[in-house]
Design a protein around this motif. Sequence first.
Motif, mmCIF file in Angstrom:
data_model
loop_
_atom_site.group_PDB
_atom_site.id
_atom_site.type_symbol
_atom_site.label_atom_id
_atom_site.label_comp_id
_atom_site.label_asym_id
_atom_site.label_seq_id
_atom_site.Cartn_x
_atom_site.Cartn_y
_atom_site.Cartn_z
ATOM 1 N N ARG A 54 0.832 -1.205 0.000
ATOM 2 C CA ARG A 54 0.000 0.000 0.000
ATOM 3 C C ARG A 54 0.873 1.263 0.000
ATOM 4 O O ARG A 54 0.626 2.202 -0.757
ATOM 5 C CB ARG A 54 -0.923 0.001 1.230
ATOM 6 N N LEU A 55 1.911 1.251 0.847
ATOM 7 C CA LEU A 55 2.806 2.408 0.922
ATOM 8 C C LEU A 55 3.570 2.610 -0.387
ATOM 9 O O LEU A 55 3.714 3.745 -0.854
ATOM 10 C CB LEU A 55 3.775 2.251 2.099
ATOM 11 N N LEU A 56 4.053 1.520 -0.986
ATOM 12 C CA LEU A 56 4.753 1.622 -2.274
ATOM 13 C C LEU A 56 3.821 2.207 -3.331
ATOM 14 O O LEU A 56 4.233 3.039 -4.142
ATOM 15 C CB LEU A 56 5.284 0.255 -2.713
ATOM 16 N N TYR A 62 11.594 3.183 -0.088
ATOM 17 C CA TYR A 62 11.912 1.965 0.663
ATOM 18 C C TYR A 62 12.206 2.301 2.122
ATOM 19 O O TYR A 62 11.803 1.576 3.026
ATOM 20 C CB TYR A 62 13.123 1.240 0.055
ATOM 21 N N ASP A 63 12.914 3.403 2.364
ATOM 22 C CA ASP A 63 13.249 3.797 3.739
ATOM 23 C C ASP A 63 11.987 4.066 4.557
ATOM 24 O O ASP A 63 11.888 3.657 5.714
ATOM 25 C CB ASP A 63 14.149 5.044 3.751
ATOM 26 N N ALA A 70 8.970 -2.296 9.523
ATOM 27 C CA ALA A 70 10.088 -3.079 10.059
ATOM 28 C C ALA A 70 10.480 -4.250 9.145
ATOM 29 O O ALA A 70 11.195 -5.152 9.570
ATOM 30 C CB ALA A 70 9.787 -3.588 11.474
ATOM 31 N N LEU A 71 10.012 -4.240 7.906
ATOM 32 C CA LEU A 71 10.430 -5.262 6.944
ATOM 33 C C LEU A 71 11.824 -4.923 6.434
ATOM 34 O O LEU A 71 12.216 -3.762 6.415
ATOM 35 C CB LEU A 71 9.461 -5.323 5.756
ATOM 36 N N ARG A 74 15.257 -6.064 1.517
ATOM 37 C CA ARG A 74 15.141 -7.176 0.575
ATOM 38 C C ARG A 74 13.685 -7.620 0.405
ATOM 39 O O ARG A 74 13.223 -7.881 -0.714
ATOM 40 C CB ARG A 74 16.009 -8.336 1.075
ATOM 41 N N THR A 75 12.969 -7.704 1.514
ATOM 42 C CA THR A 75 11.554 -8.084 1.449
ATOM 43 C C THR A 75 10.739 -7.015 0.728
ATOM 44 O O THR A 75 9.878 -7.326 -0.093
ATOM 45 C CB THR A 75 10.990 -8.319 2.867
ATOM 46 N N ILE A 76 11.024 -5.763 1.021
ATOM 47 C CA ILE A 76 10.319 -4.656 0.362
ATOM 48 C C ILE A 76 10.570 -4.682 -1.144
ATOM 49 O O ILE A 76 9.647 -4.485 -1.943
ATOM 50 C CB ILE A 76 10.728 -3.304 0.978
ATOM 51 N N ALA A 77 11.821 -4.974 -1.531
ATOM 52 C CA ALA A 77 12.153 -5.073 -2.951
ATOM 53 C C ALA A 77 11.379 -6.219 -3.607
ATOM 54 O O ALA A 77 10.907 -6.087 -4.744
ATOM 55 C CB ALA A 77 13.656 -5.272 -3.131
#
Length: 113
Positions: A54-56, A62-63, A70-71, A74-77
Motif C-alpha cells: 500500500r505504501l509503495l 523503501y526507507d 520493520a520489513l 530485501r523483502t520490500i524489494a
Amino acid sequence: GMEDVMDIWQKKLPSQLLAAINAGSGSGNLALFLRDILTEKEITEIAARLEAARLLDSGASYDAVRAATALSTRTIARISLWKKQGAGGYAAVLAQLPISNTHHSHISPAPAE
C-alpha cells in the motif's frame, strides 16, 4: 518464471488452503481460521507485507516503508517486484480496501538515525 505464478494453486494442499480461506471468508469465520492456522508473528508479517504494498503504491520510499513496517529492504524489494510482475493480487485487493483511497497522502520521511 512469473508466468507460472498461479501454478501453486493447482497442487492439492495449497488448493485446499485456498478453498478453506474462501469458505471462511463467505461464512464470516476467516478471522477465526487465520488466528488458528497462523502464529501472531505470521499474521503480523503478512499484514506488514500488505502495508508495504500500500505504501509503495502511494509513492513511499523503501526507507519510509522500512520505518513503517520493520520489513527488510530485501523483502520490500520483493514486494515491489511482485506488485509489478506477480499475479496482480496486491493491486486487486488494495483497490478494494477503504484505506487505498489515501493514495496521495503525504508520507513524512523517517527521522534520520
